[in-house]
Design a protein around this motif. Structure first.
Motif, mmCIF file in Angstrom:
data_model
loop_
_atom_site.group_PDB
_atom_site.id
_atom_site.type_symbol
_atom_site.label_atom_id
_atom_site.label_comp_id
_atom_site.label_asym_id
_atom_site.label_seq_id
_atom_site.Cartn_x
_atom_site.Cartn_y
_atom_site.Cartn_z
ATOM 1 N N PRO A 137 -5.077 7.838 3.809
ATOM 2 C CA PRO A 137 -5.394 7.523 2.048
ATOM 3 C C PRO A 137 -4.168 6.667 1.743
ATOM 4 N N GLY A 138 -4.585 5.747 0.835
ATOM 5 C CA GLY A 138 -3.462 4.679 0.331
ATOM 6 C C GLY A 138 -3.948 4.065 -0.894
ATOM 7 N N ILE A 158 0.780 -1.294 0.093
ATOM 8 C CA ILE A 158 -0.114 0.041 -0.188
ATOM 9 C C ILE A 158 0.914 1.272 -0.117
ATOM 10 N N SER A 159 0.574 1.912 -1.170
ATOM 11 C CA SER A 159 1.577 3.205 -1.280
ATOM 12 C C SER A 159 0.937 4.488 -0.507
ATOM 13 N N HIS A 160 1.398 5.203 0.374
ATOM 14 C CA HIS A 160 0.732 6.201 0.846
ATOM 15 C C HIS A 160 1.269 7.736 0.276
ATOM 16 N N SER A 180 11.997 8.798 -2.667
ATOM 17 C CA SER A 180 11.544 8.656 -1.162
ATOM 18 C C SER A 180 10.038 7.973 -1.114
ATOM 19 N N MET A 181 9.669 7.264 -0.156
ATOM 20 C CA MET A 181 8.432 6.824 -0.053
ATOM 21 C C MET A 181 7.889 6.511 1.147
ATOM 22 N N THR A 182 6.420 6.511 1.230
ATOM 23 C CA THR A 182 5.717 6.113 2.393
ATOM 24 C C THR A 182 4.894 4.831 2.281
ATOM 25 N N VAL A 183 5.229 3.556 2.597
ATOM 26 C CA VAL A 183 4.166 2.305 2.302
ATOM 27 C C VAL A 183 4.241 1.673 3.376
ATOM 28 N N SER A 184 3.040 1.104 3.286
ATOM 29 C CA SER A 184 2.447 -0.043 4.533
ATOM 30 C C SER A 184 2.631 -1.588 3.718
ATOM 31 N N LEU A 185 3.062 -2.440 4.362
ATOM 32 C CA LEU A 185 3.066 -3.639 4.081
ATOM 33 C C LEU A 185 2.137 -4.622 5.002
ATOM 34 N N LEU A 186 1.232 -5.239 4.452
ATOM 35 C CA LEU A 186 0.367 -6.220 4.973
ATOM 36 C C LEU A 186 0.684 -7.462 4.638
ATOM 37 N N ILE A 187 1.182 -8.341 5.638
ATOM 38 C CA ILE A 187 1.829 -9.666 5.494
ATOM 39 C C ILE A 187 0.898 -10.714 5.853
ATOM 40 N N GLU A 188 0.525 -11.857 5.157
ATOM 41 C CA GLU A 188 -0.179 -12.558 5.555
ATOM 42 C C GLU A 188 0.416 -13.639 6.473
ATOM 43 N N VAL A 189 -0.324 -14.057 7.588
ATOM 44 C CA VAL A 189 0.499 -15.347 8.394
ATOM 45 C C VAL A 189 -0.365 -16.576 8.292
ATOM 46 N N ARG A 196 -5.455 0.880 -6.543
ATOM 47 C CA ARG A 196 -6.625 1.012 -6.358
ATOM 48 C C ARG A 196 -6.560 1.513 -4.677
ATOM 49 N N SER A 197 -7.724 2.328 -4.596
ATOM 50 C CA SER A 197 -7.839 2.799 -3.111
ATOM 51 C C SER A 197 -8.155 1.696 -2.253
ATOM 52 N N VAL A 198 -7.643 2.025 -0.840
ATOM 53 C CA VAL A 198 -7.923 0.923 0.083
ATOM 54 C C VAL A 198 -9.295 0.865 0.739
ATOM 55 N N HIS A 199 -10.075 1.954 0.309
ATOM 56 C CA HIS A 199 -11.452 2.051 0.616
ATOM 57 C C HIS A 199 -12.234 0.936 -0.017
#
Length: 400
Positions: free
Chosen positions: A169-170, A59-61, A103-112, A345-348
């Motif tokens: 927003p992401g 997810i890119s912010h 430079s970037m701000t991202v979130s990582l959603l990792i499956e377990v 795609r927006s995370v909404h």
């Protein structure tokens, strides 16, 4: 129930902005590599060795490429690091090695694979520490907002909405390789010589096409329709539909051709300029005034070119036969970058657990192929390394 690790709002400095033919965002292989290294460290840790990580959603912010614009072209900002070397003649600075940074701000959603709630804050603190000890896309991690462990049931819409709020927003990167396959089939229906690369370029190129000037024609038909005559309204409607398509003198509606042909036969001085413009519109030449129109991409959406893996272009070679390798043991294989189409795609739009799981990128290995995709099963187009005409771009994830 599905279990996840959320590494929220990771700020990265000087990440690699070039990926194969593309630039502006790192290759998806960088993010899966980050998660893979985290998995290896878990396996080496006595307390967390039983944890199995799965796919990873990106997810890119925010992102800012280190570029400057001069005229109509864009160049990467370059520097000399270090400016001088002891071994270099100080009368002349060392050469610049070209590289693209961002430079970037991202979130990582990792499956377990299984529940990790029992590890609690101990695992969250350990992952947070490891993030600062790793690089992401070659860049340095400056800050991590938080690390969270959570689980979502298929009917738990409240948890999904809570995840949305944290990531907004992401924009999440989705694999849209099927659009490339569909577009190629449409192009080959009219021209069998079209190749996959041509179809791929249609998604990434910013194209404009000339249309002969038509302001007098448009004004005339609009004024004609004000009388609310059915024929005039129908004529204006066909004209407006014609303007929505790319200009082609062979595809002008017959009703319009007939109308202006009849007008030409009875034209007076008042319509002389109008008839002249119509003649230029249906038979343009080098002197015809034109209006340049943006050509939309083959499909709607925030579509972007992406690099999503590698394709072997040589056999596996013994390490001793190749100079300059990173180590003296690992076998060597030369590869080319594999490209495809992605969509932001927006995370909404995370409406259900399925939409979240469909955003998970995973590794896929096959003979001569090393790919990242959001599909579980693949068939390889061609395992050979000799046929390289279309191997450089993914045609359809179901064909690997």
């Amino acid at each position: 129930m599905n279990h996840y690790i959320l590494i929220d709002h990771v700020q990265v400095q000087d990440a690699n902005a070039i990926a194969g033919f593309t630039w502006g965002f790192p290759s998806i292989t960088h993010f899966l590599g980050f998660a893979h290294l985290l998995q290896r460290k878990m396996k080496a840790h006595s307390q967390f060795s039983d944890i199995e990580l799965g796919g990873c959603a990106v997810i890119s912010h925010d992102q800012r490429t280190s570029t400057y614009q001069h005229g109509s072209s864009v160049s990467f900002t370059q520097s000399r690091n270090p400016p001088y070397l002891d071994s270099h003649d100080k009368k002349s600075p060392p050469p610049i090695i070209e590289e693209g940074k961002m430079s970037m701000t991202v979130s990582l959603l990792i499956e377990v694979k299984d529940s990790i709630a029992q590890y609690g804050q101990a695992l969250e603190a350990w992952i947070n520490k490891q993030c600062y000890l790793q690089r992401l896309a070659g860049g340095s991690i400056q800050n991590v907002k938080s690390v969270s462990l959570f689980s979502i049931k298929s009917e738990d819409t409240a948890s999904i909405r809570a995840l949305q709020r944290r990531l907004l927003p992401g924009f999440v990167l989705i694999n849209r390789s099927e659009l490339l396959s569909q577009h190629l089939e449409q192009l080959q229906e009219t021209d069998s010589s079209i190749e996959l690369f041509d179809a791929w370029i249609d998604f990434i190129g910013l194209k404009r096409r000339a249309r002969p000037a038509y302001e007098l024609i448009n004004q005339h038909l609009t004024q004609l329709a004000k009388d609310k005559n059915d024929f005039a309204i129908n004529l204006l409607d066909k004209w407006q539909q014609h303007l929505k398509t790319s200009y082609d003198s062979d595809n002008i509606p017959k009703d319009l051709l007939n109308y202006f042909t009849n007008m030409s036969d009875t034209a007076n001085k008042q319509h002389k300029a109008l008839i002249s413009q119509w003649q230029h519109y249906i038979n343009p030449d080098l002197t015809t005034p034109a209006q340049w129109e943006y050509q939309p991409k083959p499909n709607k959406g925030y579509l972007v070119p992406i690099m999503c893996g590698y394709k072997a272009i040589s056999d596996v070679i013994d390490n001793e036969e190749v100079l300059g390798t990173r180590d003296n043991e690992t076998e060597v294989c030369f590869v080319e970058a594999v490209h495809s189409i992605g969509e932001w795609r927006s995370v909404h739009r995370f409406k259900s657990l399925d939409t979240i799981n469909n955003a998970m990128w995973q590794y896929h290995y096959a003979p001569n192929w090393y790919l990242c995709s959001q599909q579980q099963s693949f068939d390889v187009i061609d395992n050979s390394i000799d046929n390289r005409n279309d191997d450089i771009i993914i045609q359809d994830p179901t064909e690997f």
